[in-house]
Write a protein that holds these residues in place. Structure first.
Motif, PDB file in Angstrom:
ATOM      1  N   ALA A  94      27.136   2.629  50.108  1.00  0.00           N
ATOM      2  CA  ALA A  94      28.521   2.417  50.556  1.00  0.00           C
ATOM      3  C   ALA A  94      29.241   1.426  49.641  1.00  0.00           C
ATOM      4  O   ALA A  94      30.427   1.615  49.320  1.00  0.00           O
ATOM      5  CB  ALA A  94      28.535   1.918  52.000  1.00  0.00           C
ATOM      6  N   ASP A  95      28.534   0.388  49.213  1.00  0.00           N
ATOM      7  CA  ASP A  95      29.119  -0.577  48.278  1.00  0.00           C
ATOM      8  C   ASP A  95      29.472   0.099  46.957  1.00  0.00           C
ATOM      9  O   ASP A  95      30.524  -0.154  46.377  1.00  0.00           O
ATOM     10  CB  ASP A  95      28.144  -1.723  47.977  1.00  0.00           C
ATOM     11  CG  ASP A  95      27.863  -2.624  49.165  1.00  0.00           C
ATOM     12  OD1 ASP A  95      28.640  -2.609  50.145  1.00  0.00           O
ATOM     13  OD2 ASP A  95      26.846  -3.352  49.096  1.00  0.00           O
ATOM     14  N   VAL A 138      30.239   3.203  46.413  1.00  0.00           N
ATOM     15  CA  VAL A 138      31.448   4.022  46.607  1.00  0.00           C
ATOM     16  C   VAL A 138      32.686   3.135  46.576  1.00  0.00           C
ATOM     17  O   VAL A 138      33.677   3.458  45.917  1.00  0.00           O
ATOM     18  CB  VAL A 138      31.375   4.827  47.931  1.00  0.00           C
ATOM     19  CG1 VAL A 138      32.712   5.463  48.257  1.00  0.00           C
ATOM     20  CG2 VAL A 138      30.296   5.893  47.843  1.00  0.00           C
ATOM     21  N   LEU A 139      32.642   1.998  47.256  1.00  0.00           N
ATOM     22  CA  LEU A 139      33.773   1.067  47.274  1.00  0.00           C
ATOM     23  C   LEU A 139      34.114   0.594  45.866  1.00  0.00           C
ATOM     24  O   LEU A 139      35.277   0.569  45.471  1.00  0.00           O
ATOM     25  CB  LEU A 139      33.417  -0.130  48.165  1.00  0.00           C
ATOM     26  CG  LEU A 139      34.463  -1.212  48.321  1.00  0.00           C
ATOM     27  CD1 LEU A 139      34.433  -1.763  49.726  1.00  0.00           C
ATOM     28  CD2 LEU A 139      34.289  -2.322  47.316  1.00  0.00           C
ATOM     29  N   GLN A 168      35.623   3.449  43.809  1.00  0.00           N
ATOM     30  CA  GLN A 168      37.012   3.687  44.232  1.00  0.00           C
ATOM     31  C   GLN A 168      37.955   2.660  43.609  1.00  0.00           C
ATOM     32  O   GLN A 168      39.035   3.021  43.125  1.00  0.00           O
ATOM     33  CB  GLN A 168      37.126   3.633  45.757  1.00  0.00           C
ATOM     34  CG  GLN A 168      36.585   4.857  46.430  1.00  0.00           C
ATOM     35  CD  GLN A 168      36.599   4.759  47.942  1.00  0.00           C
ATOM     36  OE1 GLN A 168      36.257   3.726  48.510  1.00  0.00           O
ATOM     37  NE2 GLN A 168      36.963   5.839  48.591  1.00  0.00           N
ATOM     38  N   ASP A 204      39.651   9.148  48.157  1.00  0.00           N
ATOM     39  CA  ASP A 204      38.607   9.128  49.177  1.00  0.00           C
ATOM     40  C   ASP A 204      37.394   9.825  48.576  1.00  0.00           C
ATOM     41  O   ASP A 204      37.416  11.035  48.350  1.00  0.00           O
ATOM     42  CB  ASP A 204      39.075   9.851  50.432  1.00  0.00           C
ATOM     43  CG  ASP A 204      38.009   9.910  51.503  1.00  0.00           C
ATOM     44  OD1 ASP A 204      36.963   9.241  51.356  1.00  0.00           O
ATOM     45  OD2 ASP A 204      38.217  10.632  52.496  1.00  0.00           O
ATOM     46  N   LEU A 205      36.360   9.070  48.289  1.00  0.00           N
ATOM     47  CA  LEU A 205      35.181   9.619  47.640  1.00  0.00           C
ATOM     48  C   LEU A 205      34.051   9.897  48.614  1.00  0.00           C
ATOM     49  O   LEU A 205      32.936  10.187  48.184  1.00  0.00           O
ATOM     50  CB  LEU A 205      34.694   8.651  46.553  1.00  0.00           C
ATOM     51  CG  LEU A 205      35.690   8.331  45.444  1.00  0.00           C
ATOM     52  CD1 LEU A 205      35.087   7.333  44.466  1.00  0.00           C
ATOM     53  CD2 LEU A 205      36.130   9.591  44.724  1.00  0.00           C
ATOM     54  N   SER A 206      34.317   9.844  49.914  1.00  0.00           N
ATOM     55  CA  SER A 206      33.248   9.974  50.901  1.00  0.00           C
ATOM     56  C   SER A 206      32.502  11.304  50.792  1.00  0.00           C
ATOM     57  O   SER A 206      31.309  11.352  51.033  1.00  0.00           O
ATOM     58  CB  SER A 206      33.796   9.774  52.313  1.00  0.00           C
ATOM     59  OG  SER A 206      34.831  10.700  52.575  1.00  0.00           O
ATOM     60  N   GLY A 207      33.175  12.386  50.412  1.00  0.00           N
ATOM     61  CA  GLY A 207      32.499  13.678  50.290  1.00  0.00           C
ATOM     62  C   GLY A 207      32.353  14.138  48.855  1.00  0.00           C
ATOM     63  O   GLY A 207      31.956  15.272  48.609  1.00  0.00           O
TER      64      GLY A 207
END
Length: 93
Positions: free
Chosen positions: A51-52, A54-55, A58, A70-73
């Motif tokens: 998660a870090d 990805v943050l 971004q 939004d990179l969640s997917g």
């Protein structure tokens, strides 16, 4: 892509995207990771969770392209992302 500016490529969903450590990206990363200064940020970057990561990507993407994403997917190779993050910091600092 401008290496003199510290821009680093990263493949996201099959597209070559541009990451860059700007002052705004650095502030966003510090705030998002709850760090108080460079020393704390350095320690946190050594033990990033997914998660870090990805943050951080971004924030660097916003620094490189000026867009929020939004990179969640998104499909991003974790090893490539970690390498690109390290390259951004090395190029800028």
């Amino acid at each position: 892509m401008n290496p003199a500016r510290g821009e680093v490529p990263l493949m996201i969903d099959g597209d070559r995207r541009t990451l860059c450590l700007t002052l705004g990206a650095l502030a966003e990363i510090e705030a998002g990771l709850g760090c108080d200064g460079f020393a704390a940020l350095g320690m946190q970057l050594k033990q990033l969770t997914a998660a870090d990561l990805v943050l951080v990507v971004q924030a660097l993407l916003k620094g490189g392209e000026g867009v929020s994403a939004d990179l969640s997917g998104a499909r991003i190779d974790p090893a490539d992302a970690a390498r690109a993050v390290a390259d951004c910091f090395e190029a800028a600092l």
